[in-house]
Scaffold this active site. Structure first.
Site, PDB file in Angstrom:
ATOM      1  N   SER A  27      41.076  39.498  36.072  1.00  0.00           N
ATOM      2  CA  SER A  27      39.946  40.142  35.414  1.00  0.00           C
ATOM      3  C   SER A  27      39.224  39.170  34.490  1.00  0.00           C
ATOM      4  CB  SER A  27      40.404  41.371  34.645  1.00  0.00           C
ATOM      5  OG  SER A  27      41.315  40.971  33.658  1.00  0.00           O
ATOM      6  N   CYS A  28      39.813  37.990  34.279  1.00  0.00           N
ATOM      7  CA  CYS A  28      39.115  36.944  33.544  1.00  0.00           C
ATOM      8  C   CYS A  28      37.884  36.517  34.337  1.00  0.00           C
ATOM      9  CB  CYS A  28      39.993  35.706  33.406  1.00  0.00           C
ATOM     10  SG  CYS A  28      41.453  35.958  32.424  1.00  0.00           S
ATOM     11  N   VAL A  29      36.946  35.850  33.649  1.00  0.00           N
ATOM     12  CA  VAL A  29      35.794  35.333  34.386  1.00  0.00           C
ATOM     13  C   VAL A  29      35.782  33.815  34.335  1.00  0.00           C
ATOM     14  CG1 VAL A  29      34.235  37.297  34.325  1.00  0.00           C
ATOM     15  CG2 VAL A  29      34.354  35.772  32.363  1.00  0.00           C
ATOM     16  N   MET A  46      37.525  32.319  31.039  1.00  0.00           N
ATOM     17  CA  MET A  46      37.506  33.129  29.809  1.00  0.00           C
ATOM     18  C   MET A  46      38.246  34.462  29.996  1.00  0.00           C
ATOM     19  SD  MET A  46      33.514  32.277  28.929  1.00  0.00           S
ATOM     20  CE  MET A  46      33.001  32.464  30.621  1.00  0.00           C
ATOM     21  N   GLY A  92      36.333  38.699  37.002  1.00  0.00           N
ATOM     22  CA  GLY A  92      36.008  40.030  36.466  1.00  0.00           C
ATOM     23  C   GLY A  92      36.509  41.161  37.337  1.00  0.00           C
TER      24      GLY A  92
END
Ligand code: FE2
Ligand code: FE2
Length: 441
Positions: A27-29, A46, A92
């Protein structure tokens, strides 16, 4: 080509055309920015839209609000011009297979935060590959600014092979389990000795050096990038002083498992070292959950976190060729990944890991946490707390993209695990914020 892998809260900028910067995203970008005129580019991974002031100061790249300005400043230091930059966004994902209260919509929040900030900065987004319920690998080629995103969605891995349900034979399993030898007698004695606060560092050192394989693997690990120490350690006693008894025990445990985890698991789409990263992350987060909930022993949580996916090593050896067909089965029958493992192979990686744990004579509650980490509802009341810790730690690792694989996002989250540990979504967000940059110690 020189491959540079970055992880959560890291970034890398370069102008060397030989470099490919790569990261794994849940789910990080991941945001890649490239100046095609000066051929300078960078990639950042991030975790959350924004952090507290202290966290953003200590780890600016972990957060969108502090990470993007930091990436741009570094690109400009290398000669890039803001007005020429092109941006590429991936990740994401919604790493949560069932709707539940733990769904913090982190993936979506990250994507929206990046888009808003890039618009403010007037940097055009050339490519957006976000959302879904699966992890991704993102690569930036510095030579020409090409960005490649490989999704770990089951669809991307489909083989089209006819589905077979033969299951693994017990003999096949027994043979592989027999080949995976547990820790040496000396490693076990060293673990025991490091538990005793009265033991002298000298006596532990004398014990460990009797096992040359263990000694070599301890030094290899403690002096590796996983630990990121400012100087190399050359003696066991030095490591003991540096890490303390608890840290040293962790190092011994990690060394015992590293040989199994370091290899590439092609069936599960895990590159070299990814399962080790996942094990370290899960162990560390399990320890944090144990501390926060106060209902599970920290050391149990750490060890269970380290070994929870050991069954993948077993199944990879027995059945890696059958995993693409397993993925087809999961999609066509709308199953979770562990259910498809059970249908296709006769057991899932949790059950395979528990068989290995029994062979290694690990404590029954550890074997149970391994067996049920994807199916905590099946745990008996007494074992449920440790199972819940590992279930949740595994989910948090997947949310952050720590060691993602083919099965990331394809197993359900049981929200009962939160209730058992008397935790809520705010405590999970606190843990997300406190995950250290170095997972090893
Ligand atoms: Fe697992
Ligand atoms: Fe896992």
């Amino acid at each position: 080509m020189r491959r540079i892998v970055i992880t959560v809260g890291e970034s890398h900028v370069d102008h060397d055309p030989e470099v490919v910067v790569e990261t794994f995203l849940g789910s990080c970008v991941g945001l890649a920015c490239y100046d095609p005129i000066r051929r300078v580019g960078g990639l950042i991974h991030m975790l959350l839209p924004e952090g507290t002031r202290e966290r953003a100061r200590d780890r600016p790249c972990a957060y969108v609000q502090s990470g993007i300005p930091s990436l741009l400043a570094r690109l400009e230091d290398l000669g890039a011009e803001r007005k020429s930059l092109r941006a590429y966004l991936a990740g994401g994902a919604r790493i949560c297979a069932v709707q539940g209260e733990i769904d913090l919509h982190i993936g979506l929040r990250n994507v929206l935060a990046v888009k808003a900030l890039l618009e403010e900065l007037a940097i055009p987004l050339e490519m957006v590959e976000t959302g879904g319920q699966f992890g991704r690998t993102m690569r930036l080629f510095i030579a020409d600014g090409r960005v490649e995103v490989v999704s770990f969605s089951a669809g991307g891995q489909r083989s089209g092979a006819a589905t077979q349900f033969s299951g693994l034979s017990e003999a096949e399993l027994r043979q592989v389990i027999g080949e995976l030898k547990p820790a040496s007698r000396i490693a076990l004695a060293a673990l025991e000795s490091a538990r005793d606060p009265a033991a002298s560092f000298h006596s532990i050192e004398r014990l460990v050096v009797q096992d040359q394989v263990l000694t070599a693997s301890l030094f290899k690990l403690v002096n590796s990038a996983w630990y990121g120490l400012p100087h190399k350690l050359g003696r066991i006693s030095e490591s003991l002083v540096y890490l303390g008894l608890e840290g040293f025990r962790k190092l011994v445990l990690q060394s015992c498992l590293h040989t199994f985890y370091a290899r590439r698991l092609s069936g599960y789409a895990m590159e070299e070292g990814v399962l080790f990263e996942h094990a370290l992350g899960c162990a560390r987060i399990a320890e944090m959950l144990a501390e926060k909930s106060g209902v599970v022993e920290r050391e149990d949580a750490y060890l269970a976190g380290l070994v929870h996916d050991i069954g993948k090593v077993v199944l990879e050896r027995c059945a890696s060729a059958r995993i693409p067909a397993l993925v087809d089965l999961m999609l066509s029958r709308n199953l979770f990944f562990y259910e498809a493992e059970k249908k296709m192979l006769g057991l899932d990686h949790g059950q395979a890991g528990a068989l290995l744990a029994a062979e290694w004579r690990l404590a029954p509650h550890l074997a149970e946490a391994i067996r049920l980490h994807h199916d905590p509802a099946a745990a008996l009341t007494d074992d449920l707390r440790l199972v819940a810790v590992i279930h949740l730690a595994d989910h948090i690792c997947n949310t952050c993209g720590i060691g993602i694989s083919l099965s990331t996002g394809t197993n359900p989250l049981n929200t009962q695990a939160l209730a058992v540990l008397r935790l809520n979504t705010a405590s999970i967000e606190e843990i997300l914020n406190a995950i250290p940059a170095r997972l090893a110690f």
